[in-house]
Design a protein around this motif. Structure first.
Motif, short mmCIF file in Angstrom:
data_model
loop_
_atom_site.label_atom_id
_atom_site.label_comp_id
_atom_site.label_asym_id
_atom_site.label_seq_id
_atom_site.Cartn_x
_atom_site.Cartn_y
_atom_site.Cartn_z
N VAL A 55 23.96 11.46 4.72
CA VAL A 55 23.87 10.33 6.04
C VAL A 55 23.63 11.51 6.85
O VAL A 55 22.82 10.84 7.63
N LEU A 56 23.59 12.76 7.04
CA LEU A 56 23.26 13.33 9.00
C LEU A 56 22.40 13.89 8.73
O LEU A 56 21.78 14.44 7.51
N ALA A 57 21.05 14.23 10.09
CA ALA A 57 20.01 15.57 10.37
C ALA A 57 20.89 16.35 9.78
O ALA A 57 22.02 16.33 9.87
N GLY A 62 24.92 20.70 10.33
CA GLY A 62 25.61 21.57 10.86
C GLY A 62 25.56 21.74 11.29
O GLY A 62 26.91 23.16 11.79
N TYR A 63 26.12 22.00 12.86
CA TYR A 63 27.07 21.52 13.62
C TYR A 63 28.43 21.61 13.33
O TYR A 63 29.06 22.33 13.69
N SER A 121 28.84 11.38 19.42
CA SER A 121 27.87 10.42 19.49
C SER A 121 26.56 11.01 18.26
O SER A 121 26.10 10.50 18.00
N ILE A 122 26.45 12.53 18.60
CA ILE A 122 25.72 13.36 17.19
C ILE A 122 25.71 12.72 16.26
O ILE A 122 25.19 12.59 15.32
N VAL A 123 26.90 12.28 15.40
CA VAL A 123 27.21 11.49 14.40
C VAL A 123 27.19 10.22 14.15
O VAL A 123 26.96 9.62 12.98
N HIS A 124 27.58 9.76 15.07
CA HIS A 124 27.78 7.80 15.30
C HIS A 124 27.39 7.65 16.71
O HIS A 124 28.59 7.74 17.62
#
Ligand code: FMN
Ligand code: 173
Length: 406
Positions: A55-57, A62-63, A121-124
């Motif tokens: 589900v993640l870019a 990777g981060y 906020s980068i994940v959701h």
């Protein structure tokens, strides 16, 4: 320092009866029977990373999943857990169990806190407030990162009656550090966790190969951008020059020049309990005690800082032997299951922090996903405790485990 007998149960902890924990298992089976519904998230918590990858870019994934260098320390964290095995004991009446624990005066339904993780906020989009709400709803603790993508005042409000612990990245500019601490105090954070292992970011090939820095592409450092002392150091306001603000932040978010002598300054600016995060040597633990600190987190930052460093659990027994009677010894790095929590507690941790698993839960389903992960962890902790013959977390000790292959 074991504080199971401390007083003042918090309201959130009282709201979660222990019986509800392994009850989560019944709830899942019941949904299956009555509604032909399956959980929708993995219940094998070691499968969360694979689910989150879907589900993640690649950048954010990777981060979060990434580590320093070759990943040797990330693997060592898991290998250290595999070296210990639980030895189940029989006929001990485990019908009523108590998972609760008071850590530095904070009453928890179980000795589990969500670790400070920046830029969620980068994940959701629900980000840090969702984590604070999920943890508080289960009576658990939650440590908010200085690098939060949501201003700390908003996260404090989301935590409601739940415990509020604040993690500090000690900035080079003392005015910024003092301002962050004053805001945290005013927002109702009671405990300070000072991270010492990130004087600079580790060498992280997954991020370097993608040229991915979360702070550049989102409101990653909102906590700083809303800080008056931070803004005062900028040539132009962040609204006019966002890149300049990020560059300024990168140069000052942490301070590699700090020494033990600086802890006295910290004491002047924080009147609550102080916990040092990133301790893996018994002598450093003793220095923390001698400097008047209240606790430590035995941690290697989830293998993200020093590639080749020892597995965090390998450091725990020696540190607990050195200072466990004087300081609250907390643990993180590599905790993935309820059985892992049992092992860390048996080796002398008073509580554990969980990092990536809940971040994957957040990626998969926002607050609901975090709650799922935490409930699974608690249910598995409760079951593992019971099935290995322990009626409370306080009964765990070295004799609950054996070293494998020794
Ligand atoms: C994506 C990510 C961001 C993190 N950000 C912070 C942070 O802002 N402050 C901090 O003290 N630790 C940070 N950590 C480290 C965690 O607090 C914790 O030590 C680590 O994740 C524990 O290991 P685990 O992920 O194996 O559970 C971060 C970890 C991850 C995975
Ligand atoms: O990525 C990390 O591990 C981390 O600790 C961090 C550092 C600065 C900002 C956000 C997270």
């Amino acid at each position: 320092m074991t504080t199971d007998d401390a007083t003042e149960p918090g309201p959130a902890a009282a709201a979660v009866p222990t019986a509800a924990l392994s009850g989560f298992q019944d709830e899942i089976y019941l949904h299956g029977l009555l509604e032909e519904r399956v959980p929708g998230y993995p219940t094998d918590l070691s499968a969360l990373e694979d689910a989150a990858r879907e589900v993640l870019a690649p950048g954010p994934f990777g981060y979060v999943a990434g580590a320093a260098g070759t990943g040797a320390t990330l693997r060592a964290n898991r290998a250290a857990f595999d070296r210990w095995a639980i030895v189940p004991r029989m006929l001990r009446d485990v019908s009523v169990r108590d998972l609760s624990r008071t850590v530095l005066g904070t009453r928890l339904a179980a000795p589990v806190l969500t670790a400070p993780v920046g830029v969620l906020s980068i994940v959701h989009e629900e980000a840090e407030p969702a984590v604070a709400r999920a943890a508080a709803a289960l009576g658990l603790g939650s440590v908010l990162s200085t690098a939060s993508s949501t201003p700390m005042e908003e996260v404090a409000a989301a935590a409601g009656d739940g415990p509020r612990w604040y993690q500090l990245y000690w900035a080079r500019d003392p005015e910024v550090t003092a301002s962050l601490l004053a805001r945290a105090r005013a927002a109702g954070f009671t405990h300070l966790v000072v991270t010492l292992d990130t004087g600079m970011l580790g060498w992280r090939p997954r991020d370097l190969d993608q040229a991915y820095l979360p702070f550049l592409r989102s409101t990653g450092i909102a906590n700083y951008l809303t800080d008056p002392a931070f803004r005062a150091g900028l040539a132009k306001p962040p609204e006019e020059d966002p890149f300049g603000a990020v560059a300024h932040w990168a140069g000052m978010f942490s301070n590699p020049a700090l020494t033990w002598a600086d802890l006295a300054w910290l004491r002047e600016h924080w009147d609550g309990p102080v916990v040092l995060k990133g301790i893996v040597h018994a002598d450093d633990a003793r220095r923390a005690r001698d400097a008047g600190m209240d606790g430590i987190v035995v941690s290697n930052h989830g293998g993200r800082q020093v590639d080749g460093a020892l597995g965090a659990l390998a450091a725990l027994p020696g540190v607990a032997d050195a200072v466990g009677a004087d300081l609250a010894v907390l643990f993180d790095s590599g905790v993935r299951t309820g059985a892992d929590i049992v092992k860390a507690l048996a080796l002398g941790a008073e509580a554990v922090l969980v990092g990536r698993p809940y971040v994957y839960g957040l990626a998969l389903g926002g607050e609901d996903g975090v709650r799922h992960v935490l409930r699974c962890l608690l249910a598995e902790l409760d079951l593992t405790l019971a099935l290995s013959g322990h009626a409370s977390v306080g009964e765990l000790g070295r004799d609950s485990l054996v070293q494998q292959g020794v």
